[in-house]
Design a protein around this motif. Structure first.
Motif, PDB file in Angstrom:
ATOM      1  N   LEU A  18      41.347  46.710  25.018  1.00 24.97           N
ATOM      2  CA  LEU A  18      40.518  46.079  23.990  1.00 24.97           C
ATOM      3  C   LEU A  18      40.733  44.580  23.980  1.00 24.97           C
ATOM      4  O   LEU A  18      39.778  43.795  24.019  1.00 24.97           O
ATOM      5  CB  LEU A  18      40.869  46.664  22.619  1.00 24.97           C
ATOM      6  CG  LEU A  18      40.363  45.873  21.389  1.00 24.97           C
ATOM      7  CD1 LEU A  18      38.842  45.841  21.366  1.00 24.97           C
ATOM      8  CD2 LEU A  18      40.905  46.446  20.099  1.00 24.97           C
ATOM      9  N   ILE A  19      41.995  44.162  23.938  1.00 24.94           N
ATOM     10  CA  ILE A  19      42.294  42.735  23.822  1.00 24.94           C
ATOM     11  C   ILE A  19      41.914  41.994  25.099  1.00 24.94           C
ATOM     12  O   ILE A  19      41.188  40.999  25.073  1.00 24.94           O
ATOM     13  CB  ILE A  19      43.778  42.520  23.481  1.00 24.94           C
ATOM     14  CG1 ILE A  19      44.083  43.113  22.103  1.00 24.94           C
ATOM     15  CG2 ILE A  19      44.126  41.028  23.507  1.00 24.94           C
ATOM     16  CD1 ILE A  19      45.563  43.188  21.773  1.00 24.94           C
ATOM     17  N   MET A  20      42.396  42.499  26.242  1.00 21.63           N
ATOM     18  CA  MET A  20      42.166  41.728  27.466  1.00 21.63           C
ATOM     19  C   MET A  20      40.712  41.796  27.918  1.00 21.63           C
ATOM     20  O   MET A  20      40.177  40.823  28.447  1.00 21.63           O
ATOM     21  CB  MET A  20      43.121  42.172  28.578  1.00 21.63           C
ATOM     22  CG  MET A  20      42.873  43.503  29.209  1.00 21.63           C
ATOM     23  SD  MET A  20      44.153  43.806  30.495  1.00 21.63           S
ATOM     24  CE  MET A  20      43.501  45.304  31.246  1.00 21.63           C
ATOM     25  N   ASN A  21      40.031  42.922  27.675  1.00 19.95           N
ATOM     26  CA  ASN A  21      38.642  43.022  28.118  1.00 19.95           C
ATOM     27  C   ASN A  21      37.669  42.342  27.163  1.00 19.95           C
ATOM     28  O   ASN A  21      36.633  41.845  27.601  1.00 19.95           O
ATOM     29  CB  ASN A  21      38.239  44.487  28.301  1.00 19.95           C
ATOM     30  CG  ASN A  21      38.752  45.061  29.602  1.00 19.95           C
ATOM     31  OD1 ASN A  21      38.869  44.360  30.595  1.00 19.95           O
ATOM     32  ND2 ASN A  21      39.087  46.346  29.603  1.00 19.95           N
ATOM     33  N   PHE A  22      37.993  42.320  25.870  1.00 22.01           N
ATOM     34  CA  PHE A  22      37.089  41.588  24.979  1.00 22.01           C
ATOM     35  C   PHE A  22      37.140  40.100  25.293  1.00 22.01           C
ATOM     36  O   PHE A  22      36.112  39.419  25.318  1.00 22.01           O
ATOM     37  CB  PHE A  22      37.440  41.823  23.512  1.00 22.01           C
ATOM     38  CG  PHE A  22      36.445  41.178  22.582  1.00 22.01           C
ATOM     39  CD1 PHE A  22      35.208  41.750  22.374  1.00 22.01           C
ATOM     40  CD2 PHE A  22      36.737  39.977  21.943  1.00 22.01           C
ATOM     41  CE1 PHE A  22      34.271  41.153  21.541  1.00 22.01           C
ATOM     42  CE2 PHE A  22      35.809  39.370  21.114  1.00 22.01           C
ATOM     43  CZ  PHE A  22      34.574  39.956  20.906  1.00 22.01           C
ATOM     44  N   ILE A  23      38.348  39.603  25.559  1.00 24.55           N
ATOM     45  CA  ILE A  23      38.476  38.186  25.931  1.00 24.55           C
ATOM     46  C   ILE A  23      37.865  37.943  27.307  1.00 24.55           C
ATOM     47  O   ILE A  23      37.053  37.028  27.492  1.00 24.55           O
ATOM     48  CB  ILE A  23      39.955  37.759  25.937  1.00 24.55           C
ATOM     49  CG1 ILE A  23      40.547  37.840  24.525  1.00 24.55           C
ATOM     50  CG2 ILE A  23      40.102  36.334  26.485  1.00 24.55           C
ATOM     51  CD1 ILE A  23      42.056  37.644  24.482  1.00 24.55           C
ATOM     52  N   MET A  56      51.725  41.912  22.809  1.00 28.89           N
ATOM     53  CA  MET A  56      50.661  40.951  22.530  1.00 28.89           C
ATOM     54  C   MET A  56      50.613  39.840  23.577  1.00 28.89           C
ATOM     55  O   MET A  56      49.535  39.414  23.996  1.00 28.89           O
ATOM     56  CB  MET A  56      50.842  40.360  21.131  1.00 28.89           C
ATOM     57  CG  MET A  56      50.530  41.350  20.017  1.00 28.89           C
ATOM     58  SD  MET A  56      48.851  42.048  20.146  1.00 28.89           S
ATOM     59  CE  MET A  56      47.853  40.561  19.957  1.00 28.89           C
ATOM     60  N   LEU A  57      51.770  39.353  24.012  1.00 27.41           N
ATOM     61  CA  LEU A  57      51.783  38.326  25.056  1.00 27.41           C
ATOM     62  C   LEU A  57      51.214  38.873  26.357  1.00 27.41           C
ATOM     63  O   LEU A  57      50.454  38.186  27.058  1.00 27.41           O
ATOM     64  CB  LEU A  57      53.195  37.804  25.269  1.00 27.41           C
ATOM     65  CG  LEU A  57      53.724  36.837  24.209  1.00 27.41           C
ATOM     66  CD1 LEU A  57      55.219  36.601  24.394  1.00 27.41           C
ATOM     67  CD2 LEU A  57      52.977  35.501  24.273  1.00 27.41           C
ATOM     68  N   ALA A  58      51.564  40.122  26.693  1.00 22.83           N
ATOM     69  CA  ALA A  58      51.007  40.743  27.901  1.00 22.83           C
ATOM     70  C   ALA A  58      49.496  40.890  27.782  1.00 22.83           C
ATOM     71  O   ALA A  58      48.749  40.624  28.743  1.00 22.83           O
ATOM     72  CB  ALA A  58      51.652  42.104  28.140  1.00 22.83           C
ATOM     73  N   SER A  59      49.018  41.286  26.602  1.00 28.84           N
ATOM     74  CA  SER A  59      47.581  41.480  26.405  1.00 28.84           C
ATOM     75  C   SER A  59      46.826  40.157  26.454  1.00 28.84           C
ATOM     76  O   SER A  59      45.763  40.059  27.095  1.00 28.84           O
ATOM     77  CB  SER A  59      47.334  42.162  25.053  1.00 28.84           C
ATOM     78  OG  SER A  59      47.985  43.418  24.993  1.00 28.84           O
ATOM     79  N   LEU A  60      47.339  39.132  25.782  1.00 29.71           N
ATOM     80  CA  LEU A  60      46.652  37.836  25.751  1.00 29.71           C
ATOM     81  C   LEU A  60      46.700  37.151  27.117  1.00 29.71           C
ATOM     82  O   LEU A  60      45.721  36.519  27.544  1.00 29.71           O
ATOM     83  CB  LEU A  60      47.280  36.951  24.681  1.00 29.71           C
ATOM     84  CG  LEU A  60      47.074  37.424  23.239  1.00 29.71           C
ATOM     85  CD1 LEU A  60      47.885  36.568  22.275  1.00 29.71           C
ATOM     86  CD2 LEU A  60      45.595  37.392  22.853  1.00 29.71           C
ATOM     87  N   GLY A  61      47.847  37.249  27.808  1.00 26.18           N
ATOM     88  CA  GLY A  61      47.926  36.685  29.148  1.00 26.18           C
ATOM     89  C   GLY A  61      46.947  37.356  30.094  1.00 26.18           C
ATOM     90  O   GLY A  61      46.284  36.692  30.906  1.00 26.18           O
ATOM     91  N   SER A  62      46.826  38.678  29.969  1.00 24.42           N
ATOM     92  CA  SER A  62      45.865  39.410  30.787  1.00 24.42           C
ATOM     93  C   SER A  62      44.434  39.035  30.422  1.00 24.42           C
ATOM     94  O   SER A  62      43.563  38.918  31.294  1.00 24.42           O
ATOM     95  CB  SER A  62      46.077  40.917  30.615  1.00 24.42           C
ATOM     96  OG  SER A  62      47.365  41.303  31.030  1.00 24.42           O
TER      97      SER A  62
END
Length: 440
Positions: A374-379, A238-244
């Motif tokens: 999903l996480i990094m591209n939606f953000i 999750m940290l990798a995804s949110l940071g990305s």
């Protein structure tokens, strides 16, 4: 899409690992070319923003929605069922069909007669592109062993750099002579041919073939919801995804409006864009991808925290140069500063992808890659361009004659957010590694 019963007919001999270094490079080169087309198409909207705006009479906010939220709604969320399906069937078959879908939709973009038709076409492109990157991540991971994956993924991640540079050079040159519609049609046609090539000549690698003991049970079909739950409950992932995601908020917010900004507020012409901006993308972003893969491989041989330290440091270096790019009074200085930004903005990508692929089981890699996207591209992809577009419209309504400049300044805090998330990830990885050491 191929089913489990006919997967053996898809992409050659299913279940056989790559036959030597030549086969590995052939697979990597082919998947990189597909990614180039994927990103080239994605960038055409931003590259051709000015003539599209003039032709269809759309605002910066509407343009941001096309390149951002509308595209990402399909691109991000469809990637999850596609990833689950690819993990259970043929990743090569899914990639080939996805390439054919997004390429056909790209042709439709060039034929759009109004804003509504362009929106539908871009959503369909997003639907197709959802099946592009996650299967490729997993195919590469099962083609290269640990210790070489970040470098291989670094080469694969040259796709955005080369695709963006070709998009600028090709799109701007062709649009300048024949109008903005022709580049979409040509790129789409090339993509359809490429999809057939992938189907015929890429073999499906055996899941977990390069993981030794970890590959045991890789052929088992990973359950959907437990895999999703394991991903979302894993602090490292999750940290990798949110940071990305925070990083991509900057990169996509900038990328979708950079050409329009340079032309409208810095005085560049299409001829200048086709040469100089294309070179900045190719050398800056491309150089960053190659350097980052090798740096990350070297750092992670000593400590897994390198997956987080490398992007945190690179973003700290990039941020002041980004501010300078937005501030620069003319486009030559702006491009020089942007070249440095491009080198250091993309260390996060190879790091996060390699970390996620190594953190999960081999039979969960496509779905986990899709969750990362999903996480990094939606953000980033969904909200970054949308933010910049509406911010520009808001500043313009306040009488700001440099509204895009003001809007791009608002991306700066997201550098700090991304750095903070990667620092937290580095600490987490260090703690986990310490706990696994003998005597801990």
């Amino acid at each position: 899409m191929a089913t489990g019963s006919d997967a053996a007919a898809v992409g050659g001999d299913v279940g056989r690992p790559p036959a030597g270094a030549n086969r590995s490079w052939f697979v990597l080169a082919t998947l990189t070319f597909v990614y180039i087309l994927n990103f080239l198409d994605r960038q055409l909207i931003g590259i051709l923003a000015k003539p599209i705006q003039d032709s269809l009479q759309i605002t910066d906010g509407q343009l941001g929605l096309i390149g951002g939220l509308y595209f990402a709604m399909f691109y991000c969320f469809i990637a999850i069922p596609v990833g689950w399906f690819a993990d259970r069937t043929s990743r090569v078959g899914v990639l080939s069909l996805a390439c054919a879908i997004w390429s056909g939709a790209t042709v439709a973009c060039g034929l759009a007669a109004n804003y509504a038709q362009l929106v539908v076409a871009r959503m369909t492109v997003g639907f197709g592109e959802a099946g592009g990157v996650p299967p490729s991540y997993a195919i590469i991971t099962d083609t290269y062993p640990p210790g070489k994956r970040a470098a291989a993924l670094g080469v694969f991640n040259l796709g955005p750099a080369i695709g963006a540079a070709l998009g600028v050079a090709f799109g701007a040159s062709i649009a300048d002579r024949f109008g903005w519609r022709i580049p979409f049609i040509i790129v789409g046609a090339i993509g359809v041919v490429t999809a057939l090539f992938v189907w015929l000549f890429i073999r499906e690698p055996k899941k977990g073939a390069m993981d030794g003991a970890r590959g045991v049970g890789a052929s088992d079909k990973a359950p959907f919801w437990p895999t999703v739950g394991a991903f979302l409950s894993n602090p490292v992932l999750m940290l990798a995804s949110l940071g990305s995601g925070a990083t991509q908020f900057v990169t996509y917010g900038l990328g979708n409006f950079a050409v329009l900004y340079l032309m409208r507020e810095k005085g560049m012409e299409f001829g200048d864009v086709a040469v100089w901006y294309a070179l900045v993308l190719l050398l800056g972003m491309g150089g960053g991808m190659v350097i980052s893969g090798r740096v990350i491989d070297a750092m992670t041989r000593r400590s897994r925290s390198g997956y987080a330290v490398a992007p945190a440091v690179s973003l700290a270096i990039a941020m002041p140069f980004y501010i300078g790019f937005v501030w620069a009074p003319g486009w030559p200085l702006a491009l020089a500063l942007l070249a440095v930004v491009m080198v250091f903005n993309y260390f996060y990508l190879s790091a996060s992808v390699a970390l996620v692929q190594e953190e999960v089981k081999p039979n969960q890699r496509v779905l986990s890659g899709a969750l990362l996207l999903l996480i990094m591209n939606f953000i980033g992809l969904g909200l970054g361009p949308t933010w910049v577009g509406f911010a520009s419209d808001w500043f313009k309504a306040q009488g700001d004659t440099q509204s895009l400049q003001s809007a791009l300044y608002t991306l700066t805090p997201f550098y700090l957010i991304a750095i903070g998330l990667f620092v937290a990830l580095a600490r987490r990885l260090r703690r986990e590694q310490s706990a696994m050491e003998p005597g801990a």
